[in-house]
Design a protein around this motif. Structure first.
Motif, short mmCIF file in Angstrom:
data_model
loop_
_atom_site.label_atom_id
_atom_site.label_comp_id
_atom_site.label_asym_id
_atom_site.label_seq_id
_atom_site.Cartn_x
_atom_site.Cartn_y
_atom_site.Cartn_z
N LEU A 197 -31.99 89.95 40.37
CA LEU A 197 -31.60 88.66 40.66
C LEU A 197 -30.90 87.69 39.81
O LEU A 197 -30.28 86.58 40.37
CB LEU A 197 -32.62 87.96 41.62
CG LEU A 197 -33.39 88.68 42.66
CD1 LEU A 197 -34.42 87.83 43.32
CD2 LEU A 197 -32.37 88.92 44.00
N MET A 198 -30.57 87.86 38.62
CA MET A 198 -30.10 87.12 37.79
C MET A 198 -28.56 87.22 37.60
O MET A 198 -28.24 88.13 37.68
CB MET A 198 -31.02 87.36 36.20
CG MET A 198 -32.12 86.72 36.20
SD MET A 198 -32.65 86.50 34.38
CE MET A 198 -32.73 88.03 33.94
N PHE A 199 -28.30 86.03 37.51
CA PHE A 199 -26.60 86.21 37.19
C PHE A 199 -26.50 86.08 35.64
O PHE A 199 -27.11 85.44 35.00
CB PHE A 199 -25.97 84.55 37.72
CG PHE A 199 -25.87 84.53 39.34
CD1 PHE A 199 -24.79 85.03 39.91
CD2 PHE A 199 -26.88 83.81 39.88
CE1 PHE A 199 -24.48 85.03 41.21
CE2 PHE A 199 -26.65 83.49 41.49
CZ PHE A 199 -25.59 84.37 41.88
N SER A 200 -25.61 86.94 35.36
CA SER A 200 -25.13 86.97 33.88
C SER A 200 -23.76 86.68 33.65
O SER A 200 -22.79 86.50 34.59
CB SER A 200 -25.57 88.29 33.43
OG SER A 200 -24.51 89.19 33.91
N THR A 201 -23.38 86.12 32.48
CA THR A 201 -22.02 85.93 32.01
C THR A 201 -22.04 86.06 30.28
O THR A 201 -23.12 86.35 29.92
CB THR A 201 -21.70 84.20 32.35
OG1 THR A 201 -20.34 84.03 32.00
CG2 THR A 201 -22.47 83.21 31.63
N ASN A 211 -21.68 87.75 23.90
CA ASN A 211 -23.11 88.01 24.22
C ASN A 211 -23.35 87.92 25.71
O ASN A 211 -22.93 86.83 26.32
CB ASN A 211 -23.99 87.49 23.54
CG ASN A 211 -24.50 87.95 21.94
OD1 ASN A 211 -24.39 89.15 21.99
ND2 ASN A 211 -24.63 87.14 21.10
N THR A 212 -24.10 88.81 26.34
CA THR A 212 -24.46 88.51 27.63
C THR A 212 -25.74 87.27 27.80
O THR A 212 -26.51 87.71 26.98
CB THR A 212 -25.09 89.55 28.42
OG1 THR A 212 -24.00 90.78 28.43
CG2 THR A 212 -25.51 89.64 29.75
N ILE A 213 -25.46 86.57 28.54
CA ILE A 213 -26.40 85.55 28.67
C ILE A 213 -26.65 85.39 30.40
O ILE A 213 -25.85 85.72 31.12
CB ILE A 213 -26.29 84.33 27.82
CG1 ILE A 213 -25.38 83.65 28.42
CG2 ILE A 213 -26.54 84.28 26.43
CD1 ILE A 213 -25.28 82.10 27.91
N TYR A 214 -27.80 84.58 30.46
CA TYR A 214 -28.11 84.61 31.86
C TYR A 214 -28.29 83.02 32.44
O TYR A 214 -28.62 82.29 31.51
CB TYR A 214 -29.46 85.17 32.36
CG TYR A 214 -29.49 86.65 31.89
CD1 TYR A 214 -28.80 87.69 32.85
CD2 TYR A 214 -30.13 86.93 30.71
CE1 TYR A 214 -28.89 89.00 32.52
CE2 TYR A 214 -30.33 88.38 30.32
CZ TYR A 214 -29.57 89.31 31.17
OH TYR A 214 -29.73 90.66 30.93
N PHE A 249 -30.50 79.57 39.33
CA PHE A 249 -29.66 80.46 39.98
C PHE A 249 -30.26 81.73 40.38
O PHE A 249 -30.89 82.44 39.46
CB PHE A 249 -28.14 80.55 39.01
CG PHE A 249 -27.76 79.31 38.72
CD1 PHE A 249 -26.70 78.77 39.39
CD2 PHE A 249 -28.48 78.68 37.70
CE1 PHE A 249 -26.18 77.51 38.98
CE2 PHE A 249 -27.64 77.23 37.20
CZ PHE A 249 -26.61 76.70 37.83
N ARG A 250 -29.97 82.02 41.51
CA ARG A 250 -30.71 83.61 41.78
C ARG A 250 -29.55 84.23 42.81
O ARG A 250 -29.19 83.60 43.80
CB ARG A 250 -32.11 83.59 42.56
CG ARG A 250 -32.94 82.81 41.67
CD ARG A 250 -34.31 82.99 42.38
NE ARG A 250 -35.35 82.11 41.65
CZ ARG A 250 -36.66 82.09 42.00
NH1 ARG A 250 -37.09 82.25 43.08
NH2 ARG A 250 -37.40 81.44 41.13
N ASN A 251 -29.33 85.43 42.28
CA ASN A 251 -28.42 86.20 43.27
C ASN A 251 -28.86 86.67 44.51
O ASN A 251 -29.10 88.10 44.56
CB ASN A 251 -27.63 87.10 42.53
CG ASN A 251 -26.32 87.82 43.28
OD1 ASN A 251 -25.95 87.19 43.97
ND2 ASN A 251 -25.71 88.76 42.57
N GLU A 252 -29.46 85.98 45.37
CA GLU A 252 -30.29 86.20 46.61
C GLU A 252 -29.23 87.32 47.15
O GLU A 252 -28.39 87.11 47.55
CB GLU A 252 -30.62 84.94 47.38
CG GLU A 252 -31.31 83.91 46.70
CD GLU A 252 -32.86 84.39 46.70
OE1 GLU A 252 -33.38 85.38 47.33
OE2 GLU A 252 -33.58 83.35 45.94
#
Ligand code: ATP
Length: 505
Positions: A197-201, A211-214, A249-252
């Motif tokens: 459910l985590m969004f990453s950027t 770096n990928t972070i959330y 934030f949650r990618n529901e």
């Protein structure tokens, strides 16, 4: 049920029509599961946040508040378990192409069984009248016991499947219960898969170095990683708490029910650090304290209940939800969890830094235990709005919609209204407005008849309307109209501020 659905639809359209909540990006046809708070919604949300902050931070000498970043070091989410285990089991219906959370499909099925139990209870209550004993009935009635046992058995199997990640058996359960897709009505399901459910950027301007972070899925970890900083700089002694409010934030998978489940939402969390072995005492303390907070708003006690978790996360030794009776049934509004020393120990392990506290009374160092209280601000707004929305038939046959929002968190406290737009009344009303503005959120309105203006203020939940009329000009008094009772009282201009302050206490 249909009636509740109808009411819920009305609430959602009222929220939009009267400037509480708008769908996000509406001119571009919206963005699913994101909402914007409009002028009255933003005030309501802020007032609830302030009310929480005041009761949690200001009123407790051993709780302080912080405001940590949304972005955090990515290893934090490895340590907390979110990278590996913050998943929901998803399932698609092949005919409607709609996606669902497998556990929610099963919970909805159980909710229908619960509704059947309620029906039996209501029927019996009608039949036996005053002699009816609900407790005895639910413990002895054959049909009720059968439904209750089925719910228990289904929940037990679902929880076991979720714990052991047995997705094949979870699907088998959905098939055995003959659960159909609410859209297509078919039982043509895909296999169940886990979905993080985590969004990453990415952070960093050069793509190779990025770096990928959330985006944080909860605010709590910002508190855990600052635990020692706060303890030392605030000279805090255990037991103590750290509170914070902020976006999560949650990618529901399925975002529905308006602001109940959003992809971007706000939490109000407090982590209470205590000595090992004292956590159950504090768990009970915070259970009571948090329920009292809800009731202190004057919301009906019957709309709340505890739901103790039978299935505990591996790091928790007690957990309960405060559920609220939303228009779509009792659902989680707040969680209270005893999380042992899990989070701090994990951060200690992953960061290589000691996160211990030296207890002078015990003369030993330890990793503190944590009891957390975690409430969704948006869900709280929805709870308040669902409870407030009232349609009333008045004695003269007319109807009004009134938002009976508890006065202390109402978006605007006072509306100042000149009876007519002439004879110096607007000037006098503005004079009063300017005196009240530094104290309360006030509105001024002079357009339309006074009756229509009262209705508008009812619809946005303003608890007091001050009307300036000819008597005001000659005698320095105004009428105060109270929103819920519509009772009117004449008071002197000098008294307005203290009158309102007293009522808001
Ligand atoms: P749910 O089971 O409804 O998904 P949860 O158990 O995952 O919720 P927690 O992780 O305990 O929720 O989060 C604490 C609180 O944050 C919840 O009680 C709820 O009020 C709020 N919350 C969680 N997810 C959302 C969301 N998607 N939208 C709005 N509020 C949320």
């Amino acid at each position: 049920m249909a009636n509740h659905e109808e009411q819920f639809k009305k609430l959602v359209s009222h929220a939009k029509e009267y400037g509480f909540i708008f769908p996000s990006s509406e001119i571009y046809d919206g963005l699913a599961a994101v909402y914007d708070y409009a002028q009255y919604g933003a005030e309501l949300k802020k007032n609830i946040r302030d009310y929480w902050w005041k009761s949690m931070v200001q009123m407790h000498e051993n709780i302080v508040g912080i405001d940590s970043g949304i972005f955090m070091h990515p290893t934090i989410w490895k340590a907390s378990g979110h990278v590996d285990a913050f998943n929901d089991p998803m399932i698609d219906n092949k005919d409607s192409k709609k996606r669902y959370r497998a556990d929610v499909l099963i919970e909805d099925y159980c909710a229908k069984l619960e509704a059947k139990i309620e029906k039996e209870v209501e029927k019996a209550a009608r039949k036996y009248g005053e002699a009816f004993n609900k407790e005895e009935f639910v413990n002895t009635n054959g049909r009720v016991l059968e439904y209750a046992n089925r719910i228990k058995e289904i929940s037990r199997r679902m929880n076991h499947d979720l714990e052991t990640n047995d997705l094949a058996d979870l699907k088998k359960l959905i098939e055995e219960l003959e659960i159909v897709c609410p859209i297509s009505g078919s039982r043509n399901w895909t296999d169940i898969r886990q979905f993080n459910l985590m969004f990453s950027t990415k952070v960093g301007s050069v793509s190779e170095e990025a770096n990928t972070i959330y985006l944080r899925p909860e605010t709590a970890q910002g508190i855990f990683v600052n635990f020692l900083n706060v303890q030392k700089t605030g000279r805090m002694k255990i037991p103590f708490g750290i509170a914070q409010t902020g976006k999560a934030f949650r990618n529901e998978i399925v975002a529905r029910q308006f602001i109940f489940r959003m992809r971007e939402f706000e939490q109000m969390e407090m982590q209470f650090f205590c000595a090992p072995g004292t956590e159950m005492e504090w768990f009970e303390y915070w259970k009571k304290e948090r329920m009292d907070w809800h009731l202190s708003l004057g919301m009906p006690a019957g709309n709340y209940r505890f739901h103790d978790h039978e299935k505990l996360a591996h790091y928790a030794n007690a957990a309960t939800d405060i559920e609220f009776n939303f228009m779509f049934g009792f659902k989680e509004l707040e969680g209270i969890h005893s999380r042992t020393d899990y989070d701090l120990s994990r951060h200690q392990e992953f960061s290589g830094k000691k996160l211990q506290y030296f207890d002078t009374e015990r003369n030993e160092s330890y990793v503190p235990y944590v009891v957390e209280t975690s409430i969704g601000l948006d869900r709280m707004c929805l709870a308040v709005m669902s409870n407030a929305y009232t349609e009333e038939k008045l004695e003269d046959g007319s109807e009004r919609v009134v938002m009976k929002i508890p006065a202390k968190i109402a978006p605007y406290k006072v509306a100042v209204l000149p009876l007519v737009k002439k004879d110096g009344m607007p000037e006098k009303a503005r004079e009063i407005l300017h005196c009240l503005q530094p104290l309360f959120m006030c509105q001024y309105e002079e357009k339309d008849t006074i009756g229509r203006r009262y209705r508008r203020q009812d619809a946005i939940g303003t608890p007091f309307c001050i009307t300036v009329d000819t008597d005001t000009l000659s005698g320095d008094t105004v009428t105060v109209r109270e929103r819920d009772t519509m009772a009117q009282e004449r008071i002197s201009i000098k008294e307005i501020a203290s009158y309102i302050a007293e009522k808001l206490k």
